[in-house]
Design an enzyme around this catalytic site. Structure first.
Site, short mmCIF file in Angstrom:
data_model
loop_
_atom_site.label_atom_id
_atom_site.label_comp_id
_atom_site.label_asym_id
_atom_site.label_seq_id
_atom_site.Cartn_x
_atom_site.Cartn_y
_atom_site.Cartn_z
N HIS A 67 0.82 -1.21 0.00
CA HIS A 67 0.00 0.00 0.00
C HIS A 67 0.86 1.27 0.00
O HIS A 67 0.36 2.32 0.29
CB HIS A 67 -0.90 0.02 1.25
CG HIS A 67 -1.96 -1.03 1.23
ND1 HIS A 67 -2.60 -1.48 2.35
CD2 HIS A 67 -2.50 -1.74 0.20
CE1 HIS A 67 -3.49 -2.41 2.03
NE2 HIS A 67 -3.45 -2.58 0.74
N HIS A 68 2.15 1.13 -0.34
CA HIS A 68 2.98 2.34 -0.28
C HIS A 68 2.52 3.37 -1.30
O HIS A 68 2.79 4.55 -1.15
CB HIS A 68 4.47 2.01 -0.44
CG HIS A 68 4.89 1.73 -1.86
ND1 HIS A 68 4.55 0.56 -2.50
CD2 HIS A 68 5.58 2.46 -2.77
CE1 HIS A 68 5.03 0.60 -3.74
NE2 HIS A 68 5.66 1.74 -3.93
N LYS A 97 7.54 -4.43 -10.01
CA LYS A 97 7.42 -4.08 -11.42
C LYS A 97 7.03 -2.61 -11.58
O LYS A 97 7.65 -1.86 -12.33
CB LYS A 97 6.34 -4.98 -12.05
CG LYS A 97 6.16 -4.83 -13.52
CD LYS A 97 4.95 -5.63 -14.01
CE LYS A 97 5.03 -7.11 -13.71
NZ LYS A 97 3.99 -7.90 -14.40
N LYS A 109 -2.66 -8.74 -6.92
CA LYS A 109 -3.02 -9.79 -7.88
C LYS A 109 -4.22 -10.52 -7.36
O LYS A 109 -4.45 -10.60 -6.14
CB LYS A 109 -1.85 -10.78 -8.02
CG LYS A 109 -1.88 -11.55 -9.31
CD LYS A 109 -1.42 -10.66 -10.46
CE LYS A 109 -1.00 -11.35 -11.68
NZ LYS A 109 -0.11 -10.50 -12.49
N SER A 365 -1.97 -0.03 -18.93
CA SER A 365 -3.10 0.02 -17.99
C SER A 365 -3.13 1.38 -17.29
O SER A 365 -4.20 1.95 -17.06
CB SER A 365 -2.95 -1.06 -16.92
OG SER A 365 -3.48 -2.26 -17.36
#
Ligand code: GLU
Length: 473
Positions: A67-68, A97, A109, A365
């Protein structure tokens, strides 16, 4: 007592590389532990009612690794291999990534443990809508919270069902379209998202083979021209990667799929093979080249570049020593295990790491999400203005010089940028910059592999982000 072999865990594998990268940085051990852990794990069961009245209970997951930065981002996978360790590992990879290619998201994910080929479209729609409502219930989806995308076994169709379900529950949310990316164009997707991961794979490999110093070490010439390539997986990523590599002059000598492969030293026409696969659900009976029943063996065939573009854990300590490729481009997530990576170092094989090489998908995205939040497509406002400006510029040059431009020259200069032009430009910029940065960190810090260099770059960015939040000293 004999040594008990630890079961493969992608999450543990990723954590191991993070530790190797941390050696090159000065990170507080508490902060390092925080970065490595998964922030939230949501595991749930839900029923699927079949048309014959029977029920199945399916297992779903969504893991938010870090959650950084918010929202967190990452695909949703439909595969029978989906389990908690896999989803955790894939979520962690998303964090690193995004940090590596400088896309402002934390990693996540999701997945449903099913073989999607065993379900028809109606059942898949039910599964997807139910999965989405489970996420909504727990606040695990939303344009500011957590934004899923396609992954293995899912595509634009599933993303459509997700956005439609989310909107039904949030009718007044003006940014609702940004709750998921990889949507069809008609559903506020972005031009170029489908091809993005494969195009990123191509750009990344192109950059790697452009560095003379590195190619000299491998005994290869620079450039893609004439390079022999074997691709594993002709799904969305593998197909576009192979197509662009072929267009750039590489020869695709092998394509391996789970149900058999095709090998042809003379080169495979990727378009033709793909159409055959779509019609016949496999390569058996393809008129050219040789059909290879045990397609996994093709990973060890001689070639210049091997591109595993299917699933994780395919190059392991069992087959790594037999690999004959000089370069492995990890188009899938986690295809080369940590143990295999060690063997490949000894064999002087250049591994272009997954977290870099397949980052094209999440990059585009990000552009789609920006488009959804701004509610305007890229290029819409400035295209005509730019065209008029360049027309005027060309006219004044013609007037001043007395020369005239050809129609082709005019078209090239005057043509304003379309959404796809801008998407491809942003993708190329992201991939090119990240490659050379990662490679220069590898060289300046004397790091053995690109993978550890990639993690070093990513880890440093995440650490800085946490430090700037003031959570750690
Ligand atoms: N599933 C893709 C990946 O593993 C794309 C994720 C996204 O676009 O959020 O990178």
């Amino acid at each position: 007592m004999g040594e008990v072999k630890e079961e493969y865990s992608l999450f543990k594998d990723v954590s191991k590389v993070v530790d190797l990268a941390a050696v090159y940085l000065d990170i507080h051990p508490g902060l390092l532990s925080q970065i490595k852990e998964c922030n939230s794990i949501y595991k749930f069961h839900f029923p699927l009612r079949n048309d014959d009245g029977t029920y199945e209970v399916l297992k779903g997951y969504r893991v938010q690794h870090s959650h950084h930065k918010l929202p967190v981002k990452g695909g949703i996978r439909y595969s029978s291999f989906v389990d908690e360790e896999e989803v955790k590992g894939l979520a962690a990879l998303m964090t690193y990534k995004c940090a590596l290619v400088n896309i402002p998201y934390g990693g996540a994910k999701g997945g449903v443990s099913i073989d999607p080929n065993k379900y028809n479209a109606t059942q898949l729609e039910r599964i997807t809508r139910r999965y989405t409502s489970e996420l909504i219930k727990k606040n695990f989806i939303g344009p500011a919270i957590d934004v899923p995308a396609p992954d293995y076994g899912t595509g634009a169709r599933e993303m459509s069902w997700i956005v439609d379900t989310y909107e039904a529950f949030n009718p007044n949310a003006i940014n609702a379209k940004g709750c998921v990316t990889g949507k069809p164009l008609s559903q506020h997707g972005i031009d170029g998202r489908t091809e993005a991961t494969g195009m990123g794979v191509y750009i990344g490999i192109r950059e790697a083979v452009s560095v003379k110093e590195d190619m000299d070490v491998l005994g290869l010439t620079t450039g893609l021209g004439g390079k022999k390539v074997i691709v594993q997986g002709l799904g969305n990523v593998g197909y576009y990667a192979a197509k662009y590599l072929q267009e750039a002059g590489a020869t695709i000598i092998g394509v391996a799929e789970y149900n058999g492969g095709i090998f042809d030293e003379g080169g495979i026409d990727i378009e033709a093979l793909k159409s055959f696969q779509v019609k016949n659900k496999g390569f058996k009976g393809y008129p050219k080249g040789n059909f290879v029943e045990e397609s996994a063996e093709m990973l060890t065939y001689p070639c210049d570049i091997l591109v595993p573009a299917a699933l994780e854990n395919v190059i392991t300590e069992k087959n790594a020593s037999q690999i004959q490729a000089k370069i492995i481009g990890e188009a899938a997530n986690g295809p080369v295990t940590q143990e295999a990576a060690q063997i490949l170092i000894e064999k002087n094989v250049l591994v272009i790491p997954d977290m870099y090489l397949n980052a094209g998908g999440v990059t585009v995205s990000y552009f789609e999400w920006l488009k959804n939040l701004s509610r305007v497509s890229f290029g819409k406002l400035e295209k005509r203005y730019d065209m008029k400006k360049y027309e005027a510029l060309l006219e004044s040059i013609e007037n001043a010089t007395g020369d005239t431009f050809t129609d082709e020259q005019k078209d090239l200069i005057v043509r304003g940028a379309s959404e796809r032009d801008l998407v491809n430009s942003g993708l190329e910029e992201t991939m090119v910059t990240a490659y050379h940065h990662m490679n220069s960190v590898r060289k300046s810090k004397g790091i053995k592999t690109l993978r550890i260099a990639a993690f070093t770059v990513a880890l440093e960015r995440i650490a800085v982000s946490y430090l700037d939040l003031g959570i750690f000293p």
